[in-house]
Write a protein that holds these residues in place. Structure first.
Motif, short mmCIF file in Angstrom:
data_model
loop_
_atom_site.label_atom_id
_atom_site.label_comp_id
_atom_site.label_asym_id
_atom_site.label_seq_id
_atom_site.Cartn_x
_atom_site.Cartn_y
_atom_site.Cartn_z
N ARG A 54 0.81 -1.21 0.00
CA ARG A 54 0.00 0.00 0.00
C ARG A 54 0.86 1.27 0.00
N ALA A 55 1.98 1.17 0.70
CA ALA A 55 2.84 2.35 0.80
C ALA A 55 3.36 2.76 -0.57
N HIS A 56 3.63 1.78 -1.42
CA HIS A 56 4.10 2.10 -2.77
C HIS A 56 3.00 2.82 -3.55
N LEU A 75 7.25 13.50 2.34
CA LEU A 75 7.19 13.06 3.74
C LEU A 75 6.09 13.80 4.49
N ASP A 76 5.96 15.07 4.21
CA ASP A 76 4.93 15.89 4.82
C ASP A 76 3.54 15.33 4.54
N ILE A 77 3.31 15.04 3.28
CA ILE A 77 1.98 14.55 2.88
C ILE A 77 1.71 13.18 3.47
N LEU A 78 2.69 12.30 3.37
CA LEU A 78 2.48 10.92 3.79
C LEU A 78 2.48 10.77 5.31
N GLY A 79 3.15 11.68 6.00
CA GLY A 79 3.17 11.60 7.46
C GLY A 79 3.95 10.40 7.97
N THR A 81 8.22 8.62 8.37
CA THR A 81 9.62 9.03 8.52
C THR A 81 10.37 8.81 7.21
N LYS A 82 11.50 9.45 7.10
CA LYS A 82 12.23 9.34 5.84
C LYS A 82 12.78 7.94 5.65
N GLN A 83 13.06 7.25 6.76
CA GLN A 83 13.55 5.87 6.65
C GLN A 83 12.48 4.96 6.06
N SER A 84 11.25 5.21 6.49
CA SER A 84 10.14 4.41 5.96
C SER A 84 9.95 4.71 4.48
N LEU A 89 10.63 4.06 -1.60
CA LEU A 89 11.00 4.87 -2.76
C LEU A 89 12.14 4.25 -3.55
N LYS A 90 13.10 3.66 -2.84
CA LYS A 90 14.28 3.12 -3.50
C LYS A 90 13.93 2.07 -4.56
N PRO A 91 13.12 1.06 -4.21
CA PRO A 91 12.74 0.09 -5.24
C PRO A 91 11.99 0.73 -6.40
N LEU A 92 11.18 1.73 -6.10
CA LEU A 92 10.41 2.37 -7.16
C LEU A 92 11.34 3.06 -8.16
N VAL A 93 12.39 3.67 -7.64
CA VAL A 93 13.36 4.32 -8.53
C VAL A 93 14.15 3.26 -9.29
N GLU A 94 14.59 2.23 -8.56
CA GLU A 94 15.38 1.17 -9.20
C GLU A 94 14.58 0.43 -10.27
#
Lengths: 176, 176
Positions: A54-56, A75-79, A81-84, A89-94
């Motif tokens: 769901r996060a993706h 991050l602001d919109i999703l509420g 942390t940047k680690q989460s 995000l990393k897989p989506l970019v990759e």
DNA sequence: AGTTTTATGTCAACGGTCCTGACATAAATC
DNA sequence: GATTTATGTCAGGACCGTTGACATAAAACT
């Protein structure tokens, strides 16, 4: 204003004017639960197939809505942390669904946009949800939809409401 | 039916009659996301303090709604596996919030009820949520609430809708 | 009576999504 | 030059869901 005896009659017959009883509130809470579960079930199936969650979906959705958004903005919109966000995000970019380019004004920023493939996938995800929403809206009619919109908006924390609503309603609206 | 020029004017001004555009549907989807996030935030805080999670809340809620419900009945409503439920239910029974007694007719069943303590805790959890709902309902007014209710109900899968709605609306309603 | 089905519980392993804390880097800003 | 800002990353942990496999007791069936 109805007099007391009218009130009693209304209570017996469940008139619209009595919409703040404990019972109605409980019903409202349960409807929230079941409707939201149904609402997320369609994209969940598609996401599962691709190994996403769901996060993706949320990430793709809000990047699609705000092309060029920064990581901090997201991050602001999703509420979260940047680690989460990073793990999502990393897989989506990759996988080539999201482009991440340094900002021109501020080169520390990573500005995010959907690739063609990302747009297509996000479209497929939203499609199922829009279908469901569309069916519900059509069957309920415009006035019900207006009521739905009002109640949902008022459910949001008053502090955050204006920010969120301006984000929701004041959009680039590229898809129309 | 409005003529084409009226339609254009309505589109510009966002009239109620145009409630099925891609834009409105996207707005609806985002409202669902933000409203549900707000909706769950209050009880989440209380649960955190006690070391419980959202799943415990849902479990307590539906046991409270259907005193004497069986484990299978609860699984049906929650839509999770029995292993998932077990991990949530076990601590609740051990902590004295839920009573689990063998059925009289069918002694294989475990019939679940809230203890006094369980009712109190569930009440505290729901309180925050009812507060939020109540504020939103009051501010939106009865017609908006009716619309909200209709849209939420229509969002549920048609197959499951009747079952769910009869559960939501036809309740023991002990708390009134 | 014996077999099968049903209701439940439990162990193990795993995946997704969030968290906190800590540290690193590069770029902007003071 | 020192500080702040935007981002990335590593480590560890919590919660909530999953599947698979197995166990027990009671009901239902033949």
């Amino acid at each position: 204003m109805p007099d007391p005896s009218t009130l009693r009659a209304l209570r017996r017959h469940g008139d619209d004017r009595l919409f703040l009883t404990g019972r109605k509130l409980r019903e409202g809470a349960e409807l929230m639960f079941f409707a939201y579960r149904a609402f997320t079930s369609d994209p969940d199936r598609i996401l599962d197939e691709k190994g996403y969650g769901r996060a993706h979906h949320r990430t793709l959705h809000f990047i699609g809505r705000r092309p060029g958004i920064s990581v901090a903005g997201l991050l602001d919109i999703l509420g979260i942390t940047k680690q989460s966000l990073a793990r999502v995000l990393k897989p989506l970019v990759e996988d080539g669904l999201v482009d991440s380019v340094p900002g021109q004004k501020d080169r520390r920023q990573r500005l995010l946009t959907l690739t063609e493939e990302g747009r297509a996938f996000e479209g497929a995800l939203s499609e199922a949800q829009r279908e469901r929403l569309s069916r519900a809206f059509r069957a309920a009619g415009p006035e019900a939809v207006a009521g739905f919109r009002d109640v949902m908006a008022l459910m949001i924390d008053e502090d955050a409401r204006d920010d969120i609503l301006s984000m929701v309603y004041d959009a680039p609206d590229a898809a129309e």
